[in-house]
Design an enzyme around this catalytic site. Structure first.
Site, PDB file in Angstrom:
ATOM      1  N   GLU A  35      -7.286 -19.321  -4.791  1.00 12.24           N
ATOM      2  CA  GLU A  35      -8.154 -18.247  -4.280  1.00 12.24           C
ATOM      3  C   GLU A  35      -8.800 -17.431  -5.412  1.00 12.24           C
ATOM      4  O   GLU A  35      -9.890 -16.885  -5.241  1.00 12.24           O
ATOM      5  CB  GLU A  35      -7.345 -17.301  -3.384  1.00 12.24           C
ATOM      6  CG  GLU A  35      -6.190 -16.636  -4.154  1.00 12.24           C
ATOM      7  CD  GLU A  35      -5.335 -15.683  -3.350  1.00 12.24           C
ATOM      8  OE1 GLU A  35      -5.592 -15.490  -2.152  1.00 12.24           O
ATOM      9  OE2 GLU A  35      -4.406 -15.107  -3.951  1.00 12.24           O
ATOM     10  N   LYS A  74       0.866  -1.199   0.000  1.00 10.28           N
ATOM     11  CA  LYS A  74       0.000   0.000   0.000  1.00 10.28           C
ATOM     12  C   LYS A  74       0.894   1.238   0.000  1.00 10.28           C
ATOM     13  O   LYS A  74       2.068   1.141  -0.289  1.00 10.28           O
ATOM     14  CB  LYS A  74      -0.848   0.011   1.266  1.00 10.28           C
ATOM     15  CG  LYS A  74      -1.788  -1.130   1.388  1.00 10.28           C
ATOM     16  CD  LYS A  74      -2.612  -0.943   2.626  1.00 10.28           C
ATOM     17  CE  LYS A  74      -3.283  -2.244   2.966  1.00 10.28           C
ATOM     18  NZ  LYS A  74      -3.405  -2.459   4.369  1.00 10.28           N
ATOM     19  N   GLY A  75       0.327   2.356   0.366  1.00  8.12           N
ATOM     20  CA  GLY A  75       1.149   3.546   0.540  1.00  8.12           C
ATOM     21  C   GLY A  75       1.075   4.511  -0.620  1.00  8.12           C
ATOM     22  O   GLY A  75       0.198   4.423  -1.475  1.00  8.12           O
ATOM     23  N   ASP A 107       3.190 -16.081  -6.812  1.00 12.27           N
ATOM     24  CA  ASP A 107       2.233 -16.636  -7.778  1.00 12.27           C
ATOM     25  C   ASP A 107       2.922 -17.088  -9.069  1.00 12.27           C
ATOM     26  O   ASP A 107       2.352 -17.830  -9.854  1.00 12.27           O
ATOM     27  CB  ASP A 107       1.164 -15.595  -8.118  1.00 12.27           C
ATOM     28  CG  ASP A 107       0.270 -15.259  -6.923  1.00 12.27           C
ATOM     29  OD1 ASP A 107       0.453 -15.869  -5.863  1.00 12.27           O
ATOM     30  OD2 ASP A 107      -0.596 -14.378  -7.057  1.00 12.27           O
ATOM     31  N   MET A 129      -3.004 -19.742  -2.465  1.00 14.89           N
ATOM     32  CA  MET A 129      -2.873 -18.444  -3.133  1.00 14.89           C
ATOM     33  C   MET A 129      -2.792 -18.624  -4.645  1.00 14.89           C
ATOM     34  O   MET A 129      -2.543 -19.731  -5.139  1.00 14.89           O
ATOM     35  CB  MET A 129      -1.670 -17.689  -2.599  1.00 14.89           C
ATOM     36  CG  MET A 129      -1.943 -17.061  -1.246  1.00 14.89           C
ATOM     37  SD  MET A 129      -0.590 -16.039  -0.672  1.00 14.89           S
ATOM     38  CE  MET A 129      -1.354 -15.271   0.757  1.00 14.89           C
ATOM     39  N   GLY A 130      -2.949 -17.530  -5.331  1.00 12.31           N
ATOM     40  CA  GLY A 130      -2.963 -17.556  -6.795  1.00 12.31           C
ATOM     41  C   GLY A 130      -4.070 -16.628  -7.233  1.00 12.31           C
ATOM     42  O   GLY A 130      -5.224 -17.001  -7.320  1.00 12.31           O
ATOM     43  N   ARG A 131      -3.676 -15.376  -7.400  1.00  9.86           N
ATOM     44  CA  ARG A 131      -4.660 -14.316  -7.658  1.00  9.86           C
ATOM     45  C   ARG A 131      -5.223 -14.411  -9.076  1.00  9.86           C
ATOM     46  O   ARG A 131      -6.430 -14.503  -9.256  1.00  9.86           O
ATOM     47  CB  ARG A 131      -3.941 -12.982  -7.431  1.00  9.86           C
ATOM     48  CG  ARG A 131      -4.714 -11.761  -7.637  1.00  9.86           C
ATOM     49  CD  ARG A 131      -3.997 -10.577  -7.051  1.00  9.86           C
ATOM     50  NE  ARG A 131      -4.319 -10.431  -5.649  1.00  9.86           N
ATOM     51  CZ  ARG A 131      -5.393  -9.795  -5.189  1.00  9.86           C
ATOM     52  NH1 ARG A 131      -6.234  -9.221  -6.014  1.00  9.86           N
ATOM     53  NH2 ARG A 131      -5.636  -9.713  -3.908  1.00  9.86           N
ATOM     54  N   ARG A 183       3.456 -17.683   2.313  1.00 10.79           N
ATOM     55  CA  ARG A 183       4.373 -16.568   2.082  1.00 10.79           C
ATOM     56  C   ARG A 183       5.497 -16.512   3.105  1.00 10.79           C
ATOM     57  O   ARG A 183       6.546 -15.897   2.860  1.00 10.79           O
ATOM     58  CB  ARG A 183       3.581 -15.254   2.116  1.00 10.79           C
ATOM     59  CG  ARG A 183       2.656 -15.062   0.926  1.00 10.79           C
ATOM     60  CD  ARG A 183       3.020 -13.840   0.126  1.00 10.79           C
ATOM     61  NE  ARG A 183       3.003 -12.649   0.917  1.00 10.79           N
ATOM     62  CZ  ARG A 183       2.011 -11.765   0.921  1.00 10.79           C
ATOM     63  NH1 ARG A 183       0.961 -11.942   0.160  1.00 10.79           N
ATOM     64  NH2 ARG A 183       2.074 -10.697   1.660  1.00 10.79           N
ATOM     65  N   ARG A 187     -14.428 -30.922   4.649  1.00 10.65           N
ATOM     66  CA  ARG A 187     -13.781 -29.901   5.481  1.00 10.65           C
ATOM     67  C   ARG A 187     -12.889 -29.033   4.603  1.00 10.65           C
ATOM     68  O   ARG A 187     -12.212 -29.536   3.704  1.00 10.65           O
ATOM     69  CB  ARG A 187     -12.899 -30.554   6.552  1.00 10.65           C
ATOM     70  CG  ARG A 187     -13.664 -31.390   7.553  1.00 10.65           C
ATOM     71  CD  ARG A 187     -14.426 -30.526   8.547  1.00 10.65           C
ATOM     72  NE  ARG A 187     -15.034 -31.322   9.598  1.00 10.65           N
ATOM     73  CZ  ARG A 187     -16.284 -31.809   9.550  1.00 10.65           C
ATOM     74  NH1 ARG A 187     -17.045 -31.585   8.496  1.00 10.65           N
ATOM     75  NH2 ARG A 187     -16.753 -32.518  10.563  1.00 10.65           N
TER      76      ARG A 187
HETATM   77  O1  F6P Z   1       0.176 -11.581  -5.199  1.00  8.71           O
HETATM   78  C1  F6P Z   1       0.700 -12.357  -4.212  1.00  8.71           C
HETATM   79  C2  F6P Z   1      -0.340 -12.693  -3.176  1.00  8.71           C
HETATM   80  O2  F6P Z   1       0.261 -13.596  -2.282  1.00  8.71           O
HETATM   81  C3  F6P Z   1      -1.646 -13.238  -3.732  1.00  8.71           C
HETATM   82  O3  F6P Z   1      -1.584 -14.592  -4.060  1.00  8.71           O
HETATM   83  C4  F6P Z   1      -2.595 -12.897  -2.619  1.00  8.71           C
HETATM   84  O4  F6P Z   1      -3.892 -12.698  -3.129  1.00  8.71           O
HETATM   85  C5  F6P Z   1      -2.061 -11.622  -2.091  1.00  8.71           C
HETATM   86  O5  F6P Z   1      -0.698 -11.571  -2.398  1.00  8.71           O
HETATM   87  C6  F6P Z   1      -2.269 -11.455  -0.601  1.00  8.71           C
HETATM   88  O6  F6P Z   1      -1.900 -10.180  -0.211  1.00  8.71           O
HETATM   89  P1  F6P Z   1      -1.970  -9.646   1.289  1.00  8.71           P
HETATM   90  O7  F6P Z   1      -0.673 -10.011   1.943  1.00  8.71           O
HETATM   91  O8  F6P Z   1      -2.126  -8.174   1.158  1.00  8.71           O
HETATM   92  O9  F6P Z   1      -3.125 -10.300   1.976  1.00  8.71           O
END
Ligand code: F6P
Length: 357
Positions: free
Chosen positions: A233, A73-74, A138, A180-182, A284, A275
Site C-alpha cells: 500500500e 487515535k485519541g 509491518d 499492508m506495508g506503510r 490484521r 483484476r
Molecule cells: O501500521 C500498521 C498498519 O497495518 C499499516 O500497514 C496500515 O497502513 C495501517 O496500520 C492501517 O491502519 P487502520 O487500522 O487505522 O486503517
C-alpha cells in the site's frame, strides 16, 4: 508490585499472547496485573481497566485482536505521520498519572508501534516506569529483528495469493493483490515470494510501468499467460505520489488504492484482463500463527523480567533467536526498511521475480 499493561495503535495477531505472557510471569512473582482498555485512553480518570488473573487469559492465545481493546487515535497520539512528532499535552499526562498513582502501578507495559512507543518515551522521560513491547505487523522497527503479527499477516497474504493464482490461471489474467506495508515492504516481499508472485512492488524500490509491461509481455511470449502481482500500500506510483484514502482521520493518513490504479494501468498497457484485490484488514485479524503466539508470549515474559529488574525505559527486542531488550530511545524513529541490494531482494530476483526496477 502492580504491573499495568495496555495495547496501543493498530491491533495485530499475537497481542493476546503478550497479555498471556505478562499475566503468567507476573503471577509467578505474586504481582497483580491491571489491563487498561483502549490503549492510553484507559488511563484517563476515572480509569477504564480490569484486573487480569491467569484464569482470565485461558483460551486467549488463539484469539486475534486484543481482549483489552486498542486505538490509534485519541489523546495520546504522539505521531500523526512520517516524521511528525507531537508531545502529549501536560494536562493529559497529569490526568493519566493520577490514575497510575491511585492504582499504585509500579510498572507500565506499553505494547505498541513506533507512535505508541514515542508516547512511552515521553512518559519515561517524565519519570514514568515504562517498559515497551514492539508491535507492528509491518515488521519495520529497526531495533527488533521480528515482531509478532508479521508471520500471521504473511500467512494471510500467501493464502490469498494461492487463491488468486488458480482463478488467474483459469482466466489467463493479471491478478493484483494490494497488501499492508506503510513504509516498509516486508509483508509484500515475504508474502510475494512465499505465495509465488511474479511481480512485487515495494515502497523502497521505485518501479516503472515500462519494466513491468516488458516483463509481462515476455512471460506471455514464453507461454505464461497469467501473472500475479503484489503491491504494498505504501509503494509510490512512478510519478512519486502515494495513493491515500482520506486526508486525515485524526491519526495517520490512511493508505490504500494503489492496487486498483496499477491494475488499470497494466490492463491498458498489456491489453490483458486485470483484476485487483485489496487484502486490507484481513491481514490484521484472525488467529495468530504458532510463531506469533510464542513470540508474543516471550515478549510478555521479558517485559515482566525487565520490570522485576527495574530496567525501565527499555523495549523488548528479538535479535539472533534471542529475546532481549534495547533502550526505547534507540528503538523509536528507526525504521527497518527493505534494502534494495539485500540478499532477500537478490534471491527474489534470482528466481525471476520482477521488482519493477
Ligand atoms: O501500521 C500498521 C498498519 O497495518 C499499516 O500497514 C496500515 O497502513 C495501517 O496500520 C492501517 O491502519 P487502520 O487500522 O487505522 O486503517
Amino acid at each position: 508490585m502492580k504491573i499495568g499493561i495496555l495495547n496501543s495503535g493498530g491491533d495485530c495477531p499475537g497481542l493476546n499472547a503478550v497479555i498471556h505472557g505478562v499475566v503468567g510471569a507476573a503471577d509467578q512473582l505474586g504481582w497483580e496485573v491491571i489491563g487498561f482498555r483502549d490503549g492510553f485512553e484507559g488511563l484517563l480518570p476515572p480509569g477504564d481497566f480490569t484486573v487480569l488473573k491467569p484464569k482470565d487469559t485461558i483460551g486467549i492465545l488463539k484469539l486475534g485482536g486484543t481482549i483489552l481493546g486498542t486505538t490509534n487515535k485519541g489523546h495520546f497520539a504522539a505521531k500523526v505521520g512520517k516524521g511528525d512528532i507531537a508531545e502529549v499535552p501536560p494536562e493529559i499526562v497529569a490526568k493519566a498519572k493520577q490514575t497510575m498513582d491511585e492504582l499504585g502501578i509500579t510498572a507500565l507495559v506499553i505494547v505498541g508501534g513506533d507512535g505508541s512507543l514515542t508516547t512511552g518515551l515521553q512518559l519515561y522521560r517524565e519519570g514514568w516506569p515504562i517498559i515497551g513491547v514492539p508491535k507492528t505487523i509491518d515488521n519495520d522497527l529497526s531495533a527488533t529483528a521480528f515482531t509478532f503479527g508479521f508471520d500471521s499477516a504473511v500467512s494471510t497474504v500467501v493464502d490469498a495469493l494461492d487463491r488468486l493464482h488458480t482463478t488467474g490461471e483459469s482466466h489467463k489474467r493479471i491478478m493484483l493483490l494490494e497488501v499492508m506495508g506503510r513504509h516498509a515492504g516486508w509483508i509484500a516481499l515475504w508474502g510475494g515470494i512465499a505465495g509465488g508472485a511474479n511481480v512485487v512492488l515495494l515502497p523502497e524500490i521505485p518501479f516503472t510501468f515500462e519494466k513491468i509491461t516488458e516483463f509481462i509481455n515476455q512471460r506471455d511470449a514464453q507461454g505464461y499467460h497469467s501473472t500475479l502481482v503484489v503491491v504494498a500500500e505504501g509503494a509510490s506510483m512512478p510519478d512519486g505520489h502515494i495513493v491515500t484514502l482520506d486526508a486525515n482521520t485524526g491519526g495517520e493518513v490512511r493508505l490504500g488504492g494503489i492496487g486498483e490504479q496499477v491494475a488499470a494501468k497494466l490492463q491498458k498497457l498489456t491489453g490483458k484482463e486485470t483484476r485487483a484485490c485489496t487484502l486490507g484488514h484481513l491481514q490484521r485479524g484472525g488467529s495468530p500463527t504458532a510463531l506469533d503466539r510464542i513470540l508474543g508470549m516471550r515478549f510478555g515474559v521479558m517485559a515482566v523480567k525487565l520490570a522485576e529488574e527495574g530496567r525501565f525505559g527499555r523495549m523488548v527486542s528479538y535479535q539472533s533467536y534471542h529475546v532481549d531488550s534495547v533502550s526505547i530511545e534507540e528503538a523509536v524513529h528507526q525504521l527497518r526498511l527493505v534494502e534494495p541490494e539485500s540478499e532477500l531482494v537478490v534471491a527474489a530476483k534470482a528466481v525471476g521475480i520482477c521488482l519493477g526496477d
